[in-house]
Design an enzyme around this catalytic site. Structure first.
Site, mmCIF file in Angstrom:
data_model
loop_
_atom_site.group_PDB
_atom_site.id
_atom_site.type_symbol
_atom_site.label_atom_id
_atom_site.label_comp_id
_atom_site.label_asym_id
_atom_site.label_seq_id
_atom_site.Cartn_x
_atom_site.Cartn_y
_atom_site.Cartn_z
ATOM 1 N N ASP A 98 0.836 -1.207 0.000
ATOM 2 C CA ASP A 98 0.000 0.000 0.000
ATOM 3 C C ASP A 98 0.874 1.262 0.000
ATOM 4 O OD1 ASP A 98 -2.307 1.496 0.045
ATOM 5 O OD2 ASP A 98 -2.640 1.289 2.196
ATOM 6 N N LEU A 140 11.606 -20.134 -3.659
ATOM 7 C CA LEU A 140 10.438 -19.378 -3.204
ATOM 8 C C LEU A 140 9.228 -19.604 -4.114
ATOM 9 C CD1 LEU A 140 9.327 -16.891 -1.448
ATOM 10 C CD2 LEU A 140 10.112 -15.474 -3.335
ATOM 11 N N HIS A 150 2.920 3.318 -9.029
ATOM 12 C CA HIS A 150 2.799 1.882 -9.304
ATOM 13 C C HIS A 150 4.054 1.350 -9.980
ATOM 14 C CE1 HIS A 150 -1.160 1.996 -7.782
ATOM 15 N NE2 HIS A 150 -1.701 2.640 -8.805
HETATM 16 C C1 FPP Z 1 -1.468 0.138 -3.469
HETATM 17 O O1 FPP Z 1 -1.170 1.511 -3.523
HETATM 18 C C2 FPP Z 1 -1.028 -0.575 -4.659
HETATM 19 C C3 FPP Z 1 -1.829 -1.174 -5.595
HETATM 20 C C4 FPP Z 1 -3.309 -1.222 -5.564
HETATM 21 C C5 FPP Z 1 -1.268 -1.809 -6.785
HETATM 22 C C6 FPP Z 1 -0.086 -2.674 -6.510
HETATM 23 C C7 FPP Z 1 0.664 -2.833 -7.753
HETATM 24 C C8 FPP Z 1 2.000 -2.804 -7.813
HETATM 25 C C9 FPP Z 1 2.888 -2.674 -6.647
HETATM 26 C C10 FPP Z 1 2.658 -2.918 -9.110
HETATM 27 C C11 FPP Z 1 2.609 -4.279 -9.687
HETATM 28 C C12 FPP Z 1 3.287 -5.326 -8.870
HETATM 29 C C13 FPP Z 1 3.498 -6.607 -9.251
HETATM 30 C C14 FPP Z 1 4.088 -7.567 -8.297
HETATM 31 C C15 FPP Z 1 3.212 -7.091 -10.613
HETATM 32 P P1 FPP Z 1 -2.376 2.541 -3.571
HETATM 33 O O2 FPP Z 1 -2.576 2.937 -4.982
HETATM 34 O O3 FPP Z 1 -3.568 1.947 -2.878
HETATM 35 O O4 FPP Z 1 -1.761 3.718 -2.719
HETATM 36 P P2 FPP Z 1 -2.542 4.836 -1.888
HETATM 37 O O5 FPP Z 1 -3.308 4.105 -0.812
HETATM 38 O O6 FPP Z 1 -1.441 5.679 -1.339
HETATM 39 O O7 FPP Z 1 -3.424 5.565 -2.855
#
Ligand code: FPP
Length: 239
Positions: free
Chosen positions: A21, A132, A38
């Site tokens: 997050d 892993l 992201h």
């Molecule tokens: C949370 O941050 C993140 C996500 C919903 C997306 C996670 C995706 C990645 C880390 C990239 C892809 C990874 C892989 C392993 C393929 P948020 O957008 O909820 O952040 P915020 O709460 O600060 O808005």
């Protein structure tokens, strides 16, 4: 030198789950678009996967996209899906070098066919690796997983008496993967957000204030070290 407490610390967690997050907040703090968060989050994911593999952790599950994330702007959803499509299979050499086996949790049927194909391809290519096991929770929701498990049991004609915890457990997305011992959440929120609801019933929780794109190997080590100093009772009492 490790402290006395560290010397006496318990075992490594076998299965670690991570709610990644804070990508959006990381970007906003820098006046960048959320998508940049992201992209940096993807780099952090690779650092943490490498670190988990180096530590000798057997199972790592990353919460990459939830069943609720479809509510986000189409542009952001498209960007995350494209990241997965572009990089998942392209990292095959990295998985091969580290003997990483890829798995998926979530509703595959709800993903675009080209992403489903990439996921199925990478699972097949890495199936024999014994390092892993990295599970991507993509289009994943804990409640959705339990509903799909029960539907599948009912489609097989299960009777009410046969509907036990073991029966449900056996029809979750990855019944061969042990329950998570440790669930980590970055960016300071104390919520499980529908992540591994059934499986994490007895998991230890660890919350870090660090936004996900800033995560490095030492953040994972700190979480694991914190876990090793805890006492797990599984509902029982201490001797
Ligand atoms: C949370 O941050 C993140 C996500 C919903 C997306 C996670 C995706 C990645 C880390 C990239 C892809 C990874 C892989 C392993 C393929 P948020 O957008 O909820 O952040 P915020 O709460 O600060 O808005």
């Amino acid at each position: 030198m490790p402290t006395a407490a560290e010397v006496e610390a318990g075992a490594l967690p076998v299965h670690v789950g991570i709610i990644m997050d804070g990508n959006g907040r990381w970007a906003r703090r820098r006046d960048l678009p959320r998508t940049q968060g992201h992209l940096e989050g993807l780099k952090a994911a690779k650092r943490v996967v490498q670190a988990a593999s180096d530590l000798g952790i057997k199972y790592l599950t990353l919460y990459t996209f939830s069943t609720e994330n479809w509510k986000r702007a189409a542009e952001e959803v498209g960007f995350i899906m494209n990241l997965v499509r572009k990089y998942l299979f392209a990292e095959l050499d990295f998985y091969r070098r580290n003997r990483i086996r890829i798995r998926h949790a979530g509703d595959l049927a709800g993903l675009a066919p080209e992403i489903r194909r990439e996921i199925e391809k990478v699972i097949a290519e890495t199936a024999a690796f014994t390092g892993l096991t990295l599970t991507l929770a993509l289009n994943y929701g804990g409640r959705d997983e339990v509903v799909r498990a029960i539907r599948s049991l009912m489609a097989g004609g299960i009777t009410p008496e046969a509907l036990t915890e073991e029966a449900i457990r056996g029809h979750l997305d990855n019944p061969d993967i042990p329950d998570p011992d440790l669930v980590i959440r970055s960016a300071g929120e104390y919520r499980s957000s529908n992540f591994l609801l059934w499986e994490a019933a007895y998991a230890e929780f660890y919350v870090s204030d660090t936004y996900w794109p800033d995560w490095t190997a030492s953040d994972l080590s700190a979480a694991v070290q914190n876990y090793r100093l805890r006492e797990r009772r599984f509902g029982g009492i201490t001797e």
